[in-house]
Design a protein around this motif. Structure first.
Motif, mmCIF file in Angstrom:
data_model
loop_
_atom_site.group_PDB
_atom_site.id
_atom_site.type_symbol
_atom_site.label_atom_id
_atom_site.label_comp_id
_atom_site.label_asym_id
_atom_site.label_seq_id
_atom_site.Cartn_x
_atom_site.Cartn_y
_atom_site.Cartn_z
ATOM 1 N N LEU A 1 0.808 -1.215 0.000
ATOM 2 C CA LEU A 1 0.000 0.000 0.000
ATOM 3 C C LEU A 1 0.842 1.264 0.000
ATOM 4 C CD1 LEU A 1 -2.751 -1.102 2.551
ATOM 5 C CD2 LEU A 1 -2.899 -1.069 0.059
ATOM 6 N N TRP A 2 2.168 1.128 0.147
ATOM 7 C CA TRP A 2 3.050 2.282 0.145
ATOM 8 C C TRP A 2 3.093 2.907 -1.252
ATOM 9 C CZ3 TRP A 2 7.905 -0.237 2.827
ATOM 10 C CH2 TRP A 2 7.573 -0.625 4.120
ATOM 11 N N GLY A 3 3.305 4.207 -1.306
ATOM 12 C CA GLY A 3 3.458 4.898 -2.588
ATOM 13 C C GLY A 3 2.158 5.152 -3.319
ATOM 14 N N LYS A 4 1.037 5.016 -2.624
ATOM 15 C CA LYS A 4 -0.269 5.216 -3.262
ATOM 16 C C LYS A 4 -0.960 6.497 -2.792
ATOM 17 C CE LYS A 4 -1.009 0.330 -4.109
ATOM 18 N NZ LYS A 4 -0.537 0.375 -5.472
ATOM 19 N N GLY A 5 -0.250 7.308 -1.980
ATOM 20 C CA GLY A 5 -0.819 8.577 -1.509
ATOM 21 C C GLY A 5 -1.655 8.464 -0.253
ATOM 22 N N ILE A 6 -1.769 7.280 0.301
ATOM 23 C CA ILE A 6 -2.580 7.092 1.506
ATOM 24 C C ILE A 6 -1.993 7.897 2.666
ATOM 25 C CG2 ILE A 6 -3.397 5.428 3.229
ATOM 26 C CD1 ILE A 6 -3.363 3.333 0.897
ATOM 27 N N GLY A 7 -0.683 7.785 2.871
ATOM 28 C CA GLY A 7 -0.022 8.504 3.958
ATOM 29 C C GLY A 7 -0.166 10.007 3.819
ATOM 30 N N THR A 8 0.022 10.517 2.612
ATOM 31 C CA THR A 8 -0.115 11.953 2.359
ATOM 32 C C THR A 8 -1.516 12.432 2.707
ATOM 33 O OG1 THR A 8 1.526 11.835 0.598
ATOM 34 C CG2 THR A 8 0.056 13.743 0.591
ATOM 35 N N THR A 9 -2.518 11.691 2.274
ATOM 36 C CA THR A 9 -3.907 12.050 2.561
ATOM 37 C C THR A 9 -4.180 12.025 4.057
ATOM 38 O OG1 THR A 9 -4.637 11.200 0.425
ATOM 39 C CG2 THR A 9 -6.322 11.422 2.136
ATOM 40 N N VAL A 10 -3.711 10.977 4.728
ATOM 41 C CA VAL A 10 -3.943 10.855 6.173
ATOM 42 C C VAL A 10 -3.260 11.984 6.932
ATOM 43 C CG1 VAL A 10 -3.471 9.437 8.207
ATOM 44 C CG2 VAL A 10 -4.364 8.389 6.144
ATOM 45 N N ILE A 11 -2.014 12.308 6.577
ATOM 46 C CA ILE A 11 -1.295 13.392 7.254
ATOM 47 C C ILE A 11 -2.037 14.716 7.067
ATOM 48 C CG2 ILE A 11 0.780 14.834 7.144
ATOM 49 C CD1 ILE A 11 1.202 12.375 8.832
ATOM 50 N N GLN A 12 -2.509 15.007 5.868
ATOM 51 C CA GLN A 12 -3.256 16.244 5.624
ATOM 52 C C GLN A 12 -4.517 16.291 6.484
ATOM 53 O OE1 GLN A 12 -3.688 15.924 1.368
ATOM 54 N NE2 GLN A 12 -1.849 17.134 0.985
ATOM 55 N N MET A 13 -5.241 15.183 6.548
ATOM 56 C CA MET A 13 -6.450 15.118 7.367
ATOM 57 C C MET A 13 -6.113 15.267 8.859
ATOM 58 S SD MET A 13 -8.419 12.038 5.370
ATOM 59 C CE MET A 13 -9.832 12.004 6.447
ATOM 60 N N PHE A 14 -5.022 14.628 9.284
ATOM 61 C CA PHE A 14 -4.613 14.654 10.687
ATOM 62 C C PHE A 14 -4.152 16.050 11.096
ATOM 63 C CE2 PHE A 14 -2.207 12.651 14.312
ATOM 64 C CZ PHE A 14 -3.329 12.111 14.915
ATOM 65 N N ILE A 15 -3.455 16.760 10.205
ATOM 66 C CA ILE A 15 -3.046 18.139 10.487
ATOM 67 C C ILE A 15 -4.279 19.016 10.669
ATOM 68 C CG2 ILE A 15 -2.029 20.198 9.408
ATOM 69 C CD1 ILE A 15 0.203 18.335 8.350
ATOM 70 N N ASN A 16 -5.259 18.883 9.793
ATOM 71 C CA ASN A 16 -6.500 19.656 9.931
ATOM 72 C C ASN A 16 -7.202 19.330 11.245
ATOM 73 O OD1 ASN A 16 -6.065 20.825 7.426
ATOM 74 N ND2 ASN A 16 -7.383 19.394 6.352
ATOM 75 N N TYR A 17 -7.303 18.065 11.576
ATOM 76 C CA TYR A 17 -7.956 17.641 12.820
ATOM 77 C C TYR A 17 -7.222 18.197 14.038
ATOM 78 C CZ TYR A 17 -9.278 14.648 16.712
ATOM 79 O OH TYR A 17 -9.682 14.195 17.939
ATOM 80 N N SER A 18 -5.892 18.067 14.059
ATOM 81 C CA SER A 18 -5.143 18.513 15.244
ATOM 82 C C SER A 18 -5.188 20.031 15.401
ATOM 83 C CB SER A 18 -3.701 18.006 15.207
ATOM 84 O OG SER A 18 -3.005 18.528 14.108
ATOM 85 N N PHE A 19 -5.291 20.768 14.300
ATOM 86 C CA PHE A 19 -5.452 22.216 14.398
ATOM 87 C C PHE A 19 -6.820 22.553 14.991
ATOM 88 C CE2 PHE A 19 -7.025 26.233 12.630
ATOM 89 C CZ PHE A 19 -6.108 27.098 13.208
ATOM 90 N N GLU A 20 -7.873 21.921 14.463
ATOM 91 C CA GLU A 20 -9.228 22.194 14.950
ATOM 92 C C GLU A 20 -9.418 21.761 16.406
ATOM 93 O OE1 GLU A 20 -11.915 20.325 12.205
ATOM 94 O OE2 GLU A 20 -11.126 21.480 10.525
ATOM 95 N N LYS A 21 -8.886 20.611 16.774
ATOM 96 C CA LYS A 21 -9.103 20.040 18.104
ATOM 97 C C LYS A 21 -8.168 20.619 19.167
ATOM 98 C CE LYS A 21 -10.926 16.669 20.674
ATOM 99 N NZ LYS A 21 -12.298 16.603 21.040
ATOM 100 N N PHE A 22 -6.882 20.834 18.808
ATOM 101 C CA PHE A 22 -5.873 21.221 19.795
ATOM 102 C C PHE A 22 -5.142 22.522 19.468
ATOM 103 C CE2 PHE A 22 -5.947 16.501 19.725
ATOM 104 C CZ PHE A 22 -6.436 16.287 21.004
#
Length: 56
Positions: A29-50
């Protein structure tokens, strides 16, 4: 079908900064953009939450 393929976490949270980490367990599953998408979502979440604005 839903299944767990990895995890993301925040550590060392201090004021507006935190350490961010991610792991995708299955190498096929590496190299398919999953990590990039998750990191972007996680950055948005951590900004909103914390109000995290800096990542180590």
């Amino acid at each position: 079908m839903e299944r767990l393929i990895g995890h993301a976490d925040l550590a060392e949270i201090q004021k507006d900064r935190a350490e961010i980490g991610i792991a995708i367990g299955e190498s096929r599953l590496w190299g398919k953009g999953i990590g990039t998408t998750v990191i972007q979502m996680f950055i948005n979440y951590s900004f909103e939450k914390f109000s995290i604005t800096k990542y180590l």
